[in-house]
Every structure is written in C-alpha cells, then in structure tokens.
Motif scaffolding. Structure first.
Motif, PDB file in Angstrom:
ATOM      1  N   THR A  96      58.130   4.139 -45.586  1.00  0.00           N
ATOM      2  CA  THR A  96      57.191   3.686 -44.588  1.00  0.00           C
ATOM      3  C   THR A  96      57.269   2.025 -45.240  1.00  0.00           C
ATOM      4  O   THR A  96      57.256   1.602 -46.283  1.00  0.00           O
ATOM      5  CB  THR A  96      55.506   4.401 -45.473  1.00  0.00           C
ATOM      6  OG1 THR A  96      55.577   3.809 -46.867  1.00  0.00           O
ATOM      7  CG2 THR A  96      54.658   5.355 -45.236  1.00  0.00           C
ATOM      8  N   LEU A  97      57.030   1.317 -43.989  1.00  0.00           N
ATOM      9  CA  LEU A  97      57.283  -0.249 -43.932  1.00  0.00           C
ATOM     10  C   LEU A  97      56.743  -0.816 -44.394  1.00  0.00           C
ATOM     11  O   LEU A  97      56.002  -1.334 -42.973  1.00  0.00           O
ATOM     12  CB  LEU A  97      58.968  -0.874 -43.352  1.00  0.00           C
ATOM     13  CG  LEU A  97      59.979  -0.065 -42.467  1.00  0.00           C
ATOM     14  CD1 LEU A  97      60.576  -0.528 -41.118  1.00  0.00           C
ATOM     15  CD2 LEU A  97      60.901  -0.082 -44.406  1.00  0.00           C
ATOM     16  N   GLY A  98      56.194  -1.251 -45.634  1.00  0.00           N
ATOM     17  CA  GLY A  98      54.934  -1.953 -45.663  1.00  0.00           C
ATOM     18  C   GLY A  98      55.419  -3.781 -45.039  1.00  0.00           C
ATOM     19  O   GLY A  98      54.094  -4.486 -45.085  1.00  0.00           O
ATOM     20  N   VAL A 128      73.016  10.305 -67.145  1.00  0.00           N
ATOM     21  CA  VAL A 128      72.975   9.323 -66.523  1.00  0.00           C
ATOM     22  C   VAL A 128      73.763   9.195 -64.949  1.00  0.00           C
ATOM     23  O   VAL A 128      75.339  10.408 -65.256  1.00  0.00           O
ATOM     24  CB  VAL A 128      74.021   8.023 -67.599  1.00  0.00           C
ATOM     25  CG1 VAL A 128      73.008   8.125 -68.849  1.00  0.00           C
ATOM     26  CG2 VAL A 128      75.789   8.777 -68.189  1.00  0.00           C
ATOM     27  N   PHE A 129      73.999   8.317 -64.109  1.00  0.00           N
ATOM     28  CA  PHE A 129      73.921   8.171 -62.785  1.00  0.00           C
ATOM     29  C   PHE A 129      73.799   7.467 -62.339  1.00  0.00           C
ATOM     30  O   PHE A 129      73.075   5.966 -62.628  1.00  0.00           O
ATOM     31  CB  PHE A 129      73.315   9.482 -62.057  1.00  0.00           C
ATOM     32  CG  PHE A 129      71.755   9.551 -61.501  1.00  0.00           C
ATOM     33  CD1 PHE A 129      71.949   9.184 -60.570  1.00  0.00           C
ATOM     34  CD2 PHE A 129      70.903  10.359 -62.700  1.00  0.00           C
ATOM     35  CE1 PHE A 129      69.879   9.114 -60.308  1.00  0.00           C
ATOM     36  CE2 PHE A 129      69.522  10.048 -62.464  1.00  0.00           C
ATOM     37  CZ  PHE A 129      69.531   9.126 -61.372  1.00  0.00           C
ATOM     38  N   ALA A 130      74.774   7.132 -61.177  1.00  0.00           N
ATOM     39  CA  ALA A 130      74.292   6.346 -60.247  1.00  0.00           C
ATOM     40  C   ALA A 130      75.111   6.451 -59.075  1.00  0.00           C
ATOM     41  O   ALA A 130      75.921   7.575 -59.060  1.00  0.00           O
ATOM     42  CB  ALA A 130      75.270   4.340 -60.937  1.00  0.00           C
ATOM     43  N   SER A 131      73.636   5.537 -57.699  1.00  0.00           N
ATOM     44  CA  SER A 131      74.200   6.446 -56.196  1.00  0.00           C
ATOM     45  C   SER A 131      74.303   5.862 -55.484  1.00  0.00           C
ATOM     46  O   SER A 131      73.621   4.222 -56.363  1.00  0.00           O
ATOM     47  CB  SER A 131      72.671   7.383 -56.694  1.00  0.00           C
ATOM     48  OG  SER A 131      73.196   8.520 -57.096  1.00  0.00           O
ATOM     49  N   VAL A 132      75.039   5.465 -54.382  1.00  0.00           N
ATOM     50  CA  VAL A 132      74.776   4.826 -53.513  1.00  0.00           C
ATOM     51  C   VAL A 132      74.244   5.174 -52.245  1.00  0.00           C
ATOM     52  O   VAL A 132      75.057   5.915 -51.703  1.00  0.00           O
ATOM     53  CB  VAL A 132      75.792   3.549 -53.645  1.00  0.00           C
ATOM     54  CG1 VAL A 132      76.775   4.172 -52.854  1.00  0.00           C
ATOM     55  CG2 VAL A 132      75.477   3.263 -52.176  1.00  0.00           C
ATOM     56  N   ASP A 133      73.360   5.337 -51.180  1.00  0.00           N
ATOM     57  CA  ASP A 133      72.691   6.180 -50.685  1.00  0.00           C
ATOM     58  C   ASP A 133      73.050   4.454 -48.754  1.00  0.00           C
ATOM     59  O   ASP A 133      71.571   4.166 -49.400  1.00  0.00           O
ATOM     60  CB  ASP A 133      71.449   7.131 -50.110  1.00  0.00           C
ATOM     61  CG  ASP A 133      71.970   7.708 -51.585  1.00  0.00           C
ATOM     62  OD1 ASP A 133      72.334   8.425 -51.495  1.00  0.00           O
ATOM     63  OD2 ASP A 133      70.964   7.486 -52.808  1.00  0.00           O
ATOM     64  N   GLY A 134      73.474   5.014 -47.785  1.00  0.00           N
ATOM     65  CA  GLY A 134      72.764   4.591 -46.944  1.00  0.00           C
ATOM     66  C   GLY A 134      71.896   5.682 -45.764  1.00  0.00           C
ATOM     67  O   GLY A 134      72.086   6.201 -46.404  1.00  0.00           O
ATOM     68  N   SER A 135      71.313   4.818 -45.048  1.00  0.00           N
ATOM     69  CA  SER A 135      69.990   6.063 -43.744  1.00  0.00           C
ATOM     70  C   SER A 135      69.784   5.647 -42.739  1.00  0.00           C
ATOM     71  O   SER A 135      70.658   3.511 -42.101  1.00  0.00           O
ATOM     72  CB  SER A 135      69.145   5.333 -44.316  1.00  0.00           C
ATOM     73  OG  SER A 135      67.704   6.458 -43.828  1.00  0.00           O
ATOM     74  N   VAL A 163      66.884   0.267 -42.082  1.00  0.00           N
ATOM     75  CA  VAL A 163      67.212   0.034 -42.849  1.00  0.00           C
ATOM     76  C   VAL A 163      68.935   0.660 -43.743  1.00  0.00           C
ATOM     77  O   VAL A 163      69.783   1.217 -42.753  1.00  0.00           O
ATOM     78  CB  VAL A 163      66.665   1.559 -43.541  1.00  0.00           C
ATOM     79  CG1 VAL A 163      67.076   2.035 -45.106  1.00  0.00           C
ATOM     80  CG2 VAL A 163      65.089   0.850 -42.869  1.00  0.00           C
ATOM     81  N   SER A 164      69.641  -0.551 -44.718  1.00  0.00           N
ATOM     82  CA  SER A 164      70.532  -0.395 -44.525  1.00  0.00           C
ATOM     83  C   SER A 164      71.119   0.529 -45.940  1.00  0.00           C
ATOM     84  O   SER A 164      71.423   1.356 -45.256  1.00  0.00           O
ATOM     85  CB  SER A 164      71.206  -2.022 -45.388  1.00  0.00           C
ATOM     86  OG  SER A 164      72.708  -1.552 -45.560  1.00  0.00           O
ATOM     87  N   HIS A 165      71.039   0.250 -46.710  1.00  0.00           N
ATOM     88  CA  HIS A 165      71.194   0.927 -47.954  1.00  0.00           C
ATOM     89  C   HIS A 165      69.995   0.446 -48.927  1.00  0.00           C
ATOM     90  O   HIS A 165      69.527   0.067 -49.203  1.00  0.00           O
ATOM     91  CB  HIS A 165      72.693   0.989 -48.325  1.00  0.00           C
ATOM     92  CG  HIS A 165      73.059  -0.630 -48.778  1.00  0.00           C
ATOM     93  ND1 HIS A 165      72.785  -1.542 -48.152  1.00  0.00           N
ATOM     94  CD2 HIS A 165      72.720  -0.846 -50.404  1.00  0.00           C
ATOM     95  CE1 HIS A 165      73.393  -2.363 -49.067  1.00  0.00           C
ATOM     96  NE2 HIS A 165      73.230  -2.492 -50.082  1.00  0.00           N
ATOM     97  N   ALA A 166      71.118   1.864 -50.141  1.00  0.00           N
ATOM     98  CA  ALA A 166      69.980   1.511 -51.995  1.00  0.00           C
ATOM     99  C   ALA A 166      71.209   1.943 -52.843  1.00  0.00           C
ATOM    100  O   ALA A 166      71.324   2.605 -52.362  1.00  0.00           O
ATOM    101  CB  ALA A 166      68.801   2.747 -51.519  1.00  0.00           C
ATOM    102  N   VAL A 194      67.210  -4.017 -46.305  1.00  0.00           N
ATOM    103  CA  VAL A 194      66.537  -3.636 -45.264  1.00  0.00           C
ATOM    104  C   VAL A 194      67.542  -5.270 -44.472  1.00  0.00           C
ATOM    105  O   VAL A 194      66.613  -6.101 -44.478  1.00  0.00           O
ATOM    106  CB  VAL A 194      64.989  -3.917 -44.994  1.00  0.00           C
ATOM    107  CG1 VAL A 194      64.682  -3.191 -43.470  1.00  0.00           C
ATOM    108  CG2 VAL A 194      64.528  -2.154 -45.797  1.00  0.00           C
ATOM    109  N   ASN A 195      67.774  -4.600 -42.997  1.00  0.00           N
ATOM    110  CA  ASN A 195      67.616  -5.086 -41.952  1.00  0.00           C
ATOM    111  C   ASN A 195      66.846  -5.949 -40.845  1.00  0.00           C
ATOM    112  O   ASN A 195      66.154  -4.960 -40.192  1.00  0.00           O
ATOM    113  CB  ASN A 195      69.589  -4.962 -41.029  1.00  0.00           C
ATOM    114  CG  ASN A 195      70.390  -5.659 -42.404  1.00  0.00           C
ATOM    115  OD1 ASN A 195      70.662  -6.298 -43.442  1.00  0.00           O
ATOM    116  ND2 ASN A 195      70.858  -4.245 -42.060  1.00  0.00           N
TER     117      ASN A 195
END
Length: 280
Positions: A96-98, A128-135, A163-166, A194-195
C-alpha cells in the motif's frame, strides 16, 4: 584293552574344542543430522534393521561394532554444522503506497536471495541474516488538484510507481520440531526503494465569446522522475523442511511497516514467500 581305552581318553582331553562362531561384523554407515548438525553413525543389525550406534537398546557395540572403526562418532561426540546458509526465494508482494496520499495498492512478484548464519542451542537455534529482494509491483494513477478560483486552471499529475527493491538486516529464532523440520520467527530493519515517474499538465478552460463553447487548453507536460526510499521494521514467520542434509525448502509470511512520509501517509508491505536453500 585297558591301555587302549586310556590312550583314547587322553587323546580326547588334549584335542582343541571347536571354535565358536563369531558374530558377523556390520559395517557402520555415517550420516549427518540436519536437526542439530550432529554426525551420527548407523549400523545394520542381523535383522536388517538400521539403528543408531548410540542406541544401547538396539545395538550391543561389544558384539556388533568395532569401536576402532567408528572412532569418535561411536563415542558419542557431536560435530555441528557451521550454520552458514544461503537461499533463493520468490512469491507474492503487495504494497500500500502511502506516498500517493490515498494508500494505492501495488501487486507483483517478489524475487531475491538471503544469506545467514544459524547457531544451535539444543533443539532451538538463533541466527542473523541479510537479504535483498526485487519486486515487479507497480501502481499508476492520476491526481487532480482543485481549480484556481480566478482562472479555473486545474493541475493534473499522472504518475507511475515501480517498486525497485528492498534490503533487510535481521535476526531470527527457531525450534526443530523434529529432525529435518523447523519453524522460526524473525524481525528485521528494512529499506525500500521506489521509482516514481510523473507527468504534470495545467488545464485551463477557455470560453469562446462568439460560439459560447468552452475549450480546455493543456499546457506542455512537465516530466519528472525520482527515486524515493522508506525505512521500516519487518516481522515474519515460516518453516523449513530439509530434502537432504544440506538442501532445504522454505515457506514464509512477512509484514513490513514503513515510517510515515512527509505527507503523514503510511506504507505497508505484505509478502508470501517460498524458496530453496543450501546449508554449508
């Protein structure tokens, strides 16, 4: 006659007794348990049943197992996995893009990778962890301003949000329900990128004094592009099931609440993920 009987009896006394049949040796088979990262050893019993070498009720080591062959594993020593893991996942993404001011909804597919380290504590583990996700989630719409009281001009903006990535950095805790299957919960700090592309025009009504008709006149469009970011906190829960000692599948749900933007609107993200991972 008496002498021959005595000689035969003496010969029987000096003869070696028949050798007792020795139990068949059963070759141990080593395997690793993904539950606790233990190195265990199994043997095949005379019945054909596989049993753990550490189970005294099923295996008599003094009879069936050569301790020299089993070494440290037969003594019950444990060798833990190092805890490193990496996984690839995909799933459904809804945001939901506020930032648009009216909480527009963007849907799409999410895809990404995650790497982490888990440390076992009995049946539990911390990591522990690290992540990168595109959408692929995107949203579009039109925002129309109020008309100018004097000229009647209306400013209209058409936007496209992708939405680019998180990225995320987090911790997790879990429990091995049984060997090869665990459940977990996690929390993380995350940053969303976000672009936004927009086109703005001014629309002015013009009244023709001769015909009495009103014509709308549009100005040259003003094009703009920007990259916006939002930070927030994420919580999630899921499960992992091992296919082998190293390879596992995972399924997970997570919710992210991002900080309010300058307009005071909220951005929220809901995701359902599934993937495969590898432990090292």
């Amino acid at each position: 006659m008496l002498m021959s009987t005595i000689a035969a009896f003496a010969l029987l006394q000096t003869a070696e007794p028949p050798a007792k049949e020795q139990p068949e040796a059963y070759e141990p088979v080593a395997y690793s348990s993904p539950q606790m990262g233990e190195a265990r050893t199994r043997v095949t019993l005379p019945s054909g049943e596989m049993a753990s070498a550490n189970d005294p009720q099923k295996v008599r080591r003094s009879r069936y197992i050569d301790r020299g062959q089993l070494g440290a594993e037969a003594a019950g020593e444990k060798t833990e996995l190092r805890g490193l893991r990496i996984e690839a996942r995909t799933g459904w993404d809804m945001i939901t893009l506020g930032a648009t001011g009216d909480d527009d909804r963007a849907d799409g597919l999410i895809h990404g990778i995650s790497a982490g380290y888990d440390y076992p504590f009995g049946q539990a583990f911390l990591g522990v962890f690290a992540s990168v996700d595109g959408s692929t989630a995107e949203d579009s719409g039109v925002v129309t301003g109020a008309p100018d009281p004097l000229s009647g001009t209306i400013v209209q903006t058409t936007f496209q949000t992708d939405v680019s990535h998180a990225i995320e950095l987090g911790v997790r805790a879990g429990w091995w329900v049984r060997e090869g299957w665990n459940v977990f919960a996690d929390g993380a700090w995350t940053k969303l990128t976000v672009n936004v592309d927009s086109e703005t025009v001014a629309i002015t009504p013009f009244l023709d004094p001769i015909s009495g008709q009103t014509t709308l006149i549009e100005s040259e469009p003003l094009l703009a592009s920007s990259t916006e970011t939002a930070t927030g906190w994420r919580i999630g829960a899921g499960t992992e099931a091992h296919l082998t000692d190293r390879l596992y599948t995972t399924a997970k749900y997570r919710f992210t609440f991002y900080d309010e933007d300058e307009a005071g609107a909220d951005t929220e993200q809901f995701e359902i993920l599934t993937g495969v991972g590898l432990r090292f």
